[in-house]
Design an enzyme around this catalytic site. Structure first.
Site, mmCIF file in Angstrom:
data_model
loop_
_atom_site.group_PDB
_atom_site.id
_atom_site.type_symbol
_atom_site.label_atom_id
_atom_site.label_comp_id
_atom_site.label_asym_id
_atom_site.label_seq_id
_atom_site.Cartn_x
_atom_site.Cartn_y
_atom_site.Cartn_z
ATOM 1 N N LYS A 146 11.149 30.176 6.737
ATOM 2 C CA LYS A 146 10.812 31.557 7.096
ATOM 3 C C LYS A 146 11.518 31.916 8.402
ATOM 4 O O LYS A 146 11.613 31.080 9.300
ATOM 5 C CB LYS A 146 9.300 31.696 7.331
ATOM 6 N N ASP B 105 2.552 26.911 6.758
ATOM 7 C CA ASP B 105 3.629 27.292 5.834
ATOM 8 C C ASP B 105 4.859 27.723 6.623
ATOM 9 O O ASP B 105 4.968 28.870 7.046
ATOM 10 C CB ASP B 105 3.163 28.433 4.908
ATOM 11 N N ASP C 61 9.527 28.390 -0.318
ATOM 12 C CA ASP C 61 8.485 29.185 0.339
ATOM 13 C C ASP C 61 7.472 29.727 -0.681
ATOM 14 O O ASP C 61 6.428 30.248 -0.308
ATOM 15 C CB ASP C 61 9.140 30.345 1.111
ATOM 16 N N ARG D 255 1.807 28.550 -5.206
ATOM 17 C CA ARG D 255 1.603 28.493 -6.655
ATOM 18 C C ARG D 255 1.793 27.066 -7.174
ATOM 19 O O ARG D 255 1.227 26.703 -8.209
ATOM 20 C CB ARG D 255 2.542 29.493 -7.357
HETATM 21 N N1 BES Z 1 2.070 32.100 2.520
HETATM 22 C C1 BES Z 1 3.017 33.010 1.992
HETATM 23 C C2 BES Z 1 2.416 34.387 1.673
HETATM 24 C C3 BES Z 1 1.847 35.174 2.828
HETATM 25 C C4 BES Z 1 2.562 36.230 3.361
HETATM 26 C C5 BES Z 1 0.590 34.925 3.312
HETATM 27 C C6 BES Z 1 2.030 36.973 4.387
HETATM 28 C C7 BES Z 1 0.051 35.669 4.350
HETATM 29 C C8 BES Z 1 0.767 36.701 4.881
HETATM 30 C C9 BES Z 1 3.611 32.469 0.705
HETATM 31 O O1 BES Z 1 3.663 31.097 0.584
HETATM 32 C C10 BES Z 1 5.020 32.971 0.599
HETATM 33 O O2 BES Z 1 5.774 32.687 1.480
HETATM 34 N N2 BES Z 1 5.307 33.716 -0.471
HETATM 35 C C11 BES Z 1 6.606 34.254 -0.680
HETATM 36 C C12 BES Z 1 6.948 34.086 -2.142
HETATM 37 C C13 BES Z 1 8.371 34.411 -2.495
HETATM 38 C C14 BES Z 1 9.303 33.403 -1.850
HETATM 39 C C15 BES Z 1 8.526 34.400 -3.990
HETATM 40 C C16 BES Z 1 6.567 35.734 -0.319
HETATM 41 O O3 BES Z 1 5.556 36.396 -0.575
HETATM 42 O O4 BES Z 1 7.527 36.201 0.267
HETATM 43 ZN ZN ZN Z 2 2.188 30.047 1.645
HETATM 44 ZN ZN ZN Z 3 5.387 30.183 1.481
#
Ligand code: BES
Ligand code: ZN
Ligand code: ZN
Length: 515
Positions: free
Chosen positions: A289, A282, A359, A363
Site C-alpha cells: 500500500k 495490512d 493486498d 478474502r
Molecule cells: N484492508 C483492506 C480494505 C480496507 C480499506 C479496510 C480501507 C479499511 C479501510 C483490504 O485488504 C484491501 O486492501 N482491499 C483492496 C482490494 C483490492 C486490491 C482488490 C482494496 O479495497 O483496495
Molecule cells: Zn485487508
Molecule cells: Zn489488503
C-alpha cells in the site's frame, strides 16, 4: 468502566457532579424553541417552567449531538445541568427512538469525562430505553490511553492528556426492583464491556497485537467464560492444508493462527457460525500500500474483534443458541518469504486461487475460515470483515454493507442491525461480476473488475461457503475505524462496528428466528 445504577431518587436532592437532561427539536412548524424531554420535570419546575426558553436563549435547538450546559437551579445539590440533543421530537403517542437515547447518553458521558458522578434524567419509557441509555453511557465513556504517559496518577491514574472516564452514572426513572430493567442493564453491561474490549484490541498497535497475541487474548477470555477454544498454529494449519491463511501470513515474522471459539447451550435449537477477518496489520504485502493508506491498517482485524466480542457476550448472556466464532488471524507483510502476485494457493476447500494482488488478502483468510465453519453444517454463517475500500466509497464511513446468498437472511441481518442501532445497507451479488475473477492458471483469481469491488469480494467469498448453507457477509471497512472526531457514543479509533448486530442476530437465533 462506568458504574451504573437504577435510581428512583428525586433529582433536586441528588449528590452528583451533573444532571443530564434531554432536549428535542420541536415538531411545531413555527416554534424555534426546543422541547424539554420527559425526565427533566424537576429541573423545569425549578426554572419556573421556563427551561425551554432558557435553553433557547443559550442557543439550544435540540439537534442530535448538541450539548448545552447551564447552572443547576438554586436548591439543587448538583451544580450543573447538561442538556443533550435528542433530535426530532417523536410524534404524539410514540416515545423517543432508542438510538437517539443511546447517542445522547454517549455524548453526555463523553462530555462528562473527568467527573465522578452524573445523574441521567433522560426520557425512559420502558426497560429497553434504560438499556439503550446504559449502552450509550458505557460506550460513550470509553477511552483508550494504554499508551499515554501516566502522570502522578490522580485518583484514576489516567494519562496527562486525557481525563478519566465518568466514574458513576445513575439512571433516574429506572426501576431498580423491576426484573426487565435489571435484565436490560445486565445485557447492556455485557455487550458494552465486550464491545469496548474489541475497541481496545483494534486500537492496540500492531507491534503489540500480532496473531499469536490475539489468539492468547481469545484463549484467556474463553477460559473465563466457559467457551471451548481451539487454536491452530502454523504447524496445524500446514497439516490441515489451510493455504489461504498460510499464504497471507507467509511474509510475516509473526505466524498466522486460526482460532475456533465454541459457545454451546444445552437448550440450543440453532447453530450460528461467525467468521471474522483478523489481519493484525495490512501493509498490502508485495502489492504494498502507498503511504497514506497504511497508517490505520491495524484496524484490519476489526471483523475478528467483533466476532470475538459477540461470542463472549452470547456466553455471558447465556443465550440459548450455539455460537461458533472463527478468528482468521494473520499479518500481511512483504518479505522474501511473502506470497507474490502470480502465486497460486491451494485453499482448505481444495480450490486453487491465483493471487493477482496480495493486498486482496482478507478474502483469502476468510475463504479458509468459511470452509472450516461450513464443515460443522451450522444453520447460518455470518462473516465480518474490513474487506474493501470500494465499500467505503459506496456507503461512506458509518454504514456497513450486507451481502448474502439468501434474500430473506440478508433482510434478517439488516433488521438485526436496525434493532441494534447500527447503520447498514443491503448490497447485491451480481452474477455477471463473477467471470472477472476467472483465472487462466487456477480455479479463481483473488481479484476481478475494479468497479463494484466490494461486490466482487463478496462473490469470491460465496465460493467458499459449503453447499446449501445460508450465509451473509458484512463489509465493515467504512465504520470499523473512526479517523474523525468522536460522535454520539462512537470514539475516535476502533468503533466496535457489527458487535451489536451480531449479538442481536444471536438473540434472534436463540428465539428460533434466523431468517
Ligand atoms: N484492508 C483492506 C480494505 C480496507 C480499506 C479496510 C480501507 C479499511 C479501510 C483490504 O485488504 C484491501 O486492501 N482491499 C483492496 C482490494 C483490492 C486490491 C482488490 C482494496 O479495497 O483496495
Ligand atoms: Zn485487508
Ligand atoms: Zn489488503
Amino acid at each position: 468502566m462506568t458504574a451504573l445504577t437504577l435510581s428512583t431518587a428525586a433529582v433536586p436532592g441528588l449528590r452528583a457532579d451533573a444532571i443530564v437532561i434531554g432536549v428535542a427539536k420541536s415538531s411545531a412548524a413555527q416554534s424555534a424553541a426546543p422541547v424539554v424531554a420527559p425526565g427533566a420535570e424537576a429541573v423545569d419546575q425549578a426554572y419556573d417552567g421556563r427551561l425551554a426558553g432558557v435553553l433557547e436563549t443559550l442557543g439550544a435547538s435540540g439537534a442530535e449531538g448538541e450539548v448545552t450546559k447551564l447552572p443547576a437551579p438554586a436548591g439543587f445539590k448538583a451544580p450543573l445541568v447538561v442538556a443533550v440533543g435528542l433530535g426530532a421530537q417523536p410524534e404524539k403517542g410514540s416515545g423517543y427512538d432508542t438510538e437517539a437515547l443511546r447517542k445522547a447518553a454517549g455524548v453526555a458521558a463523553r462530555t462528562l469525562a473527568g467527573s465522578k458522578k452524573a445523574a441521567f434524567a433522560l426520557p425512559l419509557a420502558d426497560a429497553a430505553d434504560a438499556g439503550a441509555v446504559a449502552e450509550g453511557v458505557l460506550l460513550g465513556a470509553y477511552s483508550f490511553d494504554a499508551y499515554k504517559k501516566k502522570d502522578d496518577g490522580g485518583s484514576a491514574g489516567k494519562g496527562k492528556n486525557g481525563k478519566a472516564p465518568l466514574a458513576e452514572a445513575a439512571l433516574i426513572g429506572g426501576k431498580p426492583r423491576d426484573k426487565a430493567y435489571k435484565a436490560a442493564l445486565e445485557r447492556a453491561t455485557a455487550v458494552a464491556e465486550e464491545l469496548n474490549r474489541a475497541r481496545d484490541l483494534i486500537n492496540t498497535p500492531p507491534n503489540d497485537l500480532n496473531p499469536e497475541a490475539f489468539a492468547a487474548v481469545a484463549q484467556a477470555a474463553a477460559k473465563e467464560h466457559g467457551i471451548k477454544v481451539q487454536v491452530l498454529d502454523e504447524k496445524a494449519l500446514t497439516k490441515g492444508g489451510y493455504g489461504g491463511i498460510l499464504g497471507v501470513g507467509a511474509g510475516s515474522a509473526s505466524g498466522p493462527r486460526l482460532v475456533k471459539l465454541s459457545y454451546t447451550s444445552s437448550k440450543a435449537k440453532k447453530h450460528l457460525a461467525l467468521v471474522g477477518k483478523g489481519i493484525t496489520y495490512d501493509s498490502g504485502g508485495i502489492s504494498l500500500k502507498p503511504a497514506g493508506h497504511n497508517e490505520t491498517m491495524k484496524c484490519d482485524m476489526s471483523g475478528a474483534a467483533a466476532v470475538f466480542a459477540a461470542v463472549v457476550a452470547a456466553a455471558r448472556l447465556g443465550l440459548e443458541v450455539n455460537v461458533t466464532g472463527w478468528l482468521a488471524l494473520a499479518e500481511n507483510m512483504p518479505s522474501g518469504s511473502a506470497t507474490r502476485p502470480g502465486d497460486v494457493l491451494r485453499m482448505f476447500s481444495g480450490k486453487t486461487v491465483e493471487v493477482l494482488n496480495t493486498d486482496a488478502e482478507g478474502r483469502l483468510v476468510l475463504a479458509d475460515a468459511l470452509w472450516a465453519a461450513s464443515q460443522d453444517e451450522p444453520d447460518a454463517i455470518v462473516d465480518v470483515a474490513t474487506l474493501t475500500g470500494a465499500m467505503v466509497l459506496a456507503l461512506g464511513n458509518r454504514t456497513f454493507g450486507i451481502m448474502a446468498n439468501d434474500d430473506a437472511f440478508r433482510s434478517a441481518v439488516h433488521e438485526a442491525a436496525e434493532e441494534a442501532g447500527e447503520p447498514a445497507w443491503q448490497m447485491p451479488l451480481p452474477e455477471h461480476l463473477r467471470k472477472g475473477m476467472d483465472s487462466s492458471t487456477a480455479d479463481i483469481a483473488n481479484m476481478g473488475e475494479r468497479m463494484g469491488g466490494g461486490l466482487v469480494a463478496g462473490l469470491f467469498l460465496r465460493e467458499f461457503v459449503g453447499e446449501g448453507i445460508t450465509w451473509a457477509h458484512l463489509d465493515i471497512a467504512g465504520p470499523a475505524f473512526n479517523e474523525g472526531s468522536p460522535f454520539g457514543y462512537t470514539p475516535k479509533g476502533g468503533t466496535g462496528s457489527a458487535v451489536r448486530t451480531l449479538v442481536r442476530l444471536a438473540e434472534r437465533a436463540a428465539a428460533g428466528d434466523l431468517s
